[in-house]
Design a protein around this motif. Structure first.
Motif, PDB file in Angstrom:
ATOM      1  N   THR A  51      21.485 -22.592  74.319  1.00 10.93           N
ATOM      2  CA  THR A  51      21.853 -23.093  75.642  1.00 10.93           C
ATOM      3  C   THR A  51      21.024 -22.404  76.714  1.00 10.93           C
ATOM      4  N   VAL A  77      20.684 -20.742  80.039  1.00  8.56           N
ATOM      5  CA  VAL A  77      21.680 -20.071  80.880  1.00  8.56           C
ATOM      6  C   VAL A  77      21.141 -19.638  82.241  1.00  8.56           C
ATOM      7  N   THR A 122      18.838 -13.893  72.384  1.00  6.26           N
ATOM      8  CA  THR A 122      18.375 -14.595  73.580  1.00  6.26           C
ATOM      9  C   THR A 122      16.851 -14.566  73.556  1.00  6.26           C
ATOM     10  N   GLN A 170      20.134 -18.761  75.440  1.00  2.35           N
ATOM     11  CA  GLN A 170      21.122 -18.029  74.650  1.00  2.35           C
ATOM     12  C   GLN A 170      21.306 -18.750  73.324  1.00  2.35           C
TER      13      GLN A 170
END
Length: 203
Positions: free
Chosen positions: A28, A30, A74, A56
């Motif tokens: 995702t 972020v 990450t 992430q």
């Protein structure tokens, strides 16, 4: 503005993915930020504005038998930014591809590229995708639902099975992550050709 780029690695089939990827992840976006303009673009109001996206990793769904690096928690991602015309920023994206925007989730086939030096300039290690068919919107439980070209698709777009560029992404559109994992598990890795920084064949 629709931009064009070249793929770093073969990425249209499950065999391509398991040959070249180190990991396939669900990730995702972020955070993101615009990177500083170079001196010419700042002075002329023409050029491009690069964008760095913080990704992430939500899940690692497949890993190579010989990964070049452990999967990250990450990572920083070089996403499409903006074209600068007469001082005005215009969003850039590639045709029918995710722009990778904050708040959206994607399936990504990742390759770790180590730091290297070229022409006296040092380039840091980084995570990159195989190419245009290896970043897939995945905002829910259905592959192909999410952000594409800066627009959110609430349902997967039906692919053209007769298209000459029909790919693994097209084959899995509308299906589940489990079906992707099954396709990768059933695929046999081939011999890796010399792509990436060492061969300088990526665009």
């Amino acid at each position: 503005m629709i931009a064009e780029g070249s793929d770093r690695y073969p990425n249209t089939t499950a065999e391509d993915w398991v040959t070249y990827a180190d990991h396939v992840v669900v990730a995702t976006a972020v955070a993101d930020e615009a990177l500083p303009l170079d001196d010419d673009a700042a002075a002329n109001g023409e050029g491009s504005v690069d964008r760095m996206v913080t990704m992430q990793v939500d899940d690692v769904v497949w890993t190579s038998a010989e990964p070049r690096h452990a999967a990250p928690a990450t990572f920083e991602w070089s996403g499409w930014g903006w074209a600068l015309q007469n001082g005005e920023q215009i969003e850039m994206a590639a045709a029918d591809e995710p722009r990778v925007e904050v708040g959206h989730t994607y399936i990504m086939a990742l390759v770790h590229e180590p730091e290297f030096t070229d022409g006296g300039k040092q380039y840091p290690e980084k995570w990159v995708s195989l190419g245009s068919d290896s970043i897939i919107p995945y905002d829910g439980t259905e592959i192909g639902v999410g952000e594409v070209q800066g627009t959110v698709l609430s349902e997967a777009k039906a692919p053209d099975e007769d298209a000459v560029d029909y790919s693994l992404e097209d084959e899995l559109t509308g299906k589940s992550i489990d079906e992707l994992v099954a396709a990768l598990s059933d695929a046999t890795p081939g011999a890796r050709a010399d792509f990436g920084p060492a061969g300088q064949t990526d665009g």
